[in-house]
Enzyme design. Sequence first.
Site, PDB file in Angstrom:
ATOM      1  N   ASN A 175      20.158 -20.398   1.026  1.00 29.40           N
ATOM      2  CA  ASN A 175      21.180 -20.141   0.007  1.00 29.40           C
ATOM      3  C   ASN A 175      21.433 -21.352  -0.889  1.00 29.40           C
ATOM      4  O   ASN A 175      22.584 -21.686  -1.202  1.00 29.40           O
ATOM      5  CB  ASN A 175      22.489 -19.679   0.661  1.00 29.40           C
ATOM      6  CG  ASN A 175      22.422 -18.246   1.143  1.00 29.40           C
ATOM      7  OD1 ASN A 175      21.349 -17.656   1.219  1.00 29.40           O
ATOM      8  ND2 ASN A 175      23.550 -17.689   1.499  1.00 29.40           N
ATOM      9  N   ARG A 310      15.394 -11.468   9.119  1.00 29.87           N
ATOM     10  CA  ARG A 310      16.444 -10.667   9.725  1.00 29.87           C
ATOM     11  C   ARG A 310      15.899  -9.290  10.121  1.00 29.87           C
ATOM     12  O   ARG A 310      14.744  -8.968   9.842  1.00 29.87           O
ATOM     13  CB  ARG A 310      17.614 -10.543   8.741  1.00 29.87           C
ATOM     14  CG  ARG A 310      18.371 -11.853   8.566  1.00 29.87           C
ATOM     15  CD  ARG A 310      19.353 -11.815   7.413  1.00 29.87           C
ATOM     16  NE  ARG A 310      18.677 -11.850   6.127  1.00 29.87           N
ATOM     17  CZ  ARG A 310      19.299 -12.023   4.955  1.00 29.87           C
ATOM     18  NH1 ARG A 310      20.613 -12.174   4.931  1.00 29.87           N
ATOM     19  NH2 ARG A 310      18.620 -12.047   3.830  1.00 29.87           N
TER      20      ARG A 310
END
Length: 440
Positions: A175, A310
């Site tokens: 991020n 994920r």
Amino acid sequence: MKKRFGRGILLRPIAAVLIAGAVAAAASTIGTNPLAETLTRNRIALLPHRERSAWIEYLEHSQWQRQADKDFFQAELKRAGIEKPVDPPHGFSSRSIPLDRTASWYAGADALHIADVIVSFQTPAGGWGKNLEMSKESRRPGVKFGPNNLSRLLAPGDFDTPLEPEWNYIGTIDNDATTTQMNYLARVIAAMGAGDSAAYRAAFLHGMEYLFAAQYPNGGWPQVWPLEGSYHDAITYNDDAMTQVVELMRKTADGHDEFSFVPKDVRSRAAASFARGIRCILASQIVVNGKPTVWPQQADTLTLKPVSGRNYEPPAQCASESAALLLLLMNDLPHPTAAEQRAIRAAAAWFKKTAIYGQRWERAPQGPQFVPTPGAGPIWARYYQTGTDLPIFGDRDKSIHDNVSELSRERRFGYSWYSADSQRALDRFDKWSAEHPESK
């Protein structure tokens, strides 16, 4: 007959009639996403003997640094008589740390306040946590180095389950973390001049040491360092994490503009780090039937093969991150080698092959969907099945599908499954190929 996909996952070939060459008419659950492997001594022991010592040293350093960071925080709590740590404000580095202001702005009071907050949240290792609001208060004793980054949708066995919930993403390139802080500090240093920027220069150079230490022996970077395990250990192209680190290494090595303050020895190390990063990028390019294509979202730490992220992020060819890597190779290699040119041409060819025309991807109450639109495109799916180049989609229950409409509502709305962003890379390729004509 089944087709092997990625590492350890079996998928049926997708037999479907395509609309505009890309949208499957028949749909099914075609596989289950496998957990990415953690870097361990047992895995390192399987490497050729000559490679093991560097990896063991890396792993031991990571383990030592993780414990040292935790010990620092615990000692701070004890000195301050604080029993319960405090979460810092949650935000996004790219929003609270502006990188687009005029040069003079970075010498002003608002800019210096942000720089002070940045310095206060630097971890003992030298990196930064993710999703930090950095325009408010500086960190004080007892405030964690990162906010609560736990997923709100964790289920038993979720790939996002942290090793230690209270020590999660403490030092990461995810991020936009770490690289954003360092790019900002460089702008402030340039605006202030060497005489008044000692604290900011020290923080930047400490950040460089962090990135040098985090780089794997094969040139890649994990998402989180010190290592946290699971998919966080994978070489991470997701959200352009490693791409941004490699770009920072190049700018630091060049020493131009706001990076002119960087000492010569650090610039030399950055140049070597950049070169190793480029070699890793080339080595992790997915090859199908002897032909390079594009890149995965994550690559295995040791094998460089595609791995999962994920639950809903499969080991696949990934258009968005590959476009950023392609741009990096074209923009940051002024004199590309023959191997680098082959990698660039192969990736561009893959993007041209997989482009979707005649369809518009738009939101609707029941979920995003295709709308046939003459002249629309090109757009690309986020993930493509390696070997077929057909779009695939993952859900939170780890199931993999060949039709986005089969996903749960949360995932249909909660992820960018199609995008036109990759066109930027093809536009740049047109200019690049004219500058580097292919030899006959």
